[in-house]
Write an enzyme that holds these catalytic residues in place. Sequence first.
Site, short mmCIF file in Angstrom:
data_model
loop_
_atom_site.label_atom_id
_atom_site.label_comp_id
_atom_site.label_asym_id
_atom_site.label_seq_id
_atom_site.Cartn_x
_atom_site.Cartn_y
_atom_site.Cartn_z
N ASP A 51 0.86 -1.18 0.00
CA ASP A 51 0.00 0.00 0.00
C ASP A 51 0.91 1.24 0.00
OD1 ASP A 51 -2.24 1.73 0.48
OD2 ASP A 51 -1.76 1.66 2.62
N ASP B 133 -0.03 5.13 0.97
CA ASP B 133 -0.17 6.09 2.07
C ASP B 133 -0.18 5.38 3.42
OD1 ASP B 133 -0.35 8.05 0.11
OD2 ASP B 133 -2.55 8.02 0.09
MG LIG Z 1 -2.70 3.18 3.59
#
Ligand SMILES: [Mg+2]
Length: 180
Positions: A10, A12
Amino acid sequence: MAGERLVIVDRDGVINEDSIDYIKSVAEWRPIPGSLEAIALLSNAGWSVAVVTNQSGVARGLFDEATLAAIHRHMNDRVYAAGGALAGIYYCPHLPDAGCECRKPRPGMLRALERELGISVRGAPFVGDRLSDIDAAEAVGAKPILVRTGTGAATEAMLGGRVPVFDDLQAVAKSLLTEG
Ligand SMILES: [Mg+2]
Ligand SMILES: [Zn+2]
């Protein structure tokens, strides 16, 4: 491709600091300490590292796809400068209620990744900080791993031991390397 090792990451809260105001520009994209080095560690050990990220800020009109592309070029450059490489960056630009196939926890981005990179996501570690990452991983038979960066500490409190938890991406990378 058999034998090829893939790790799904992922963006962020895992690679870069997250913000409730969204990451709307290159200037707002700040790597979490150690994350670029962690990607380099994995790349150099023969892992393909692919980024899978929900970016509803596009549909919300907070930034456009050209800006998102610039942010991702910058991320690529920073990873490269740290000695690593990204095999691909997949994003969903849609709103949560758009009903698209790509927004995590739905599997669309992971299926696109499989088609484009020719690697199965089944059994691949999927590192995230939110429940949607864990659910997306479980939906396709990938191996969810939670990090405490970003919103990960709150997710950990919610999940209570359902998945392996590490302090950050660097700790995950080191663990994957010692696993062989
Ligand atoms: Mg995230
Ligand atoms: Zn989408």
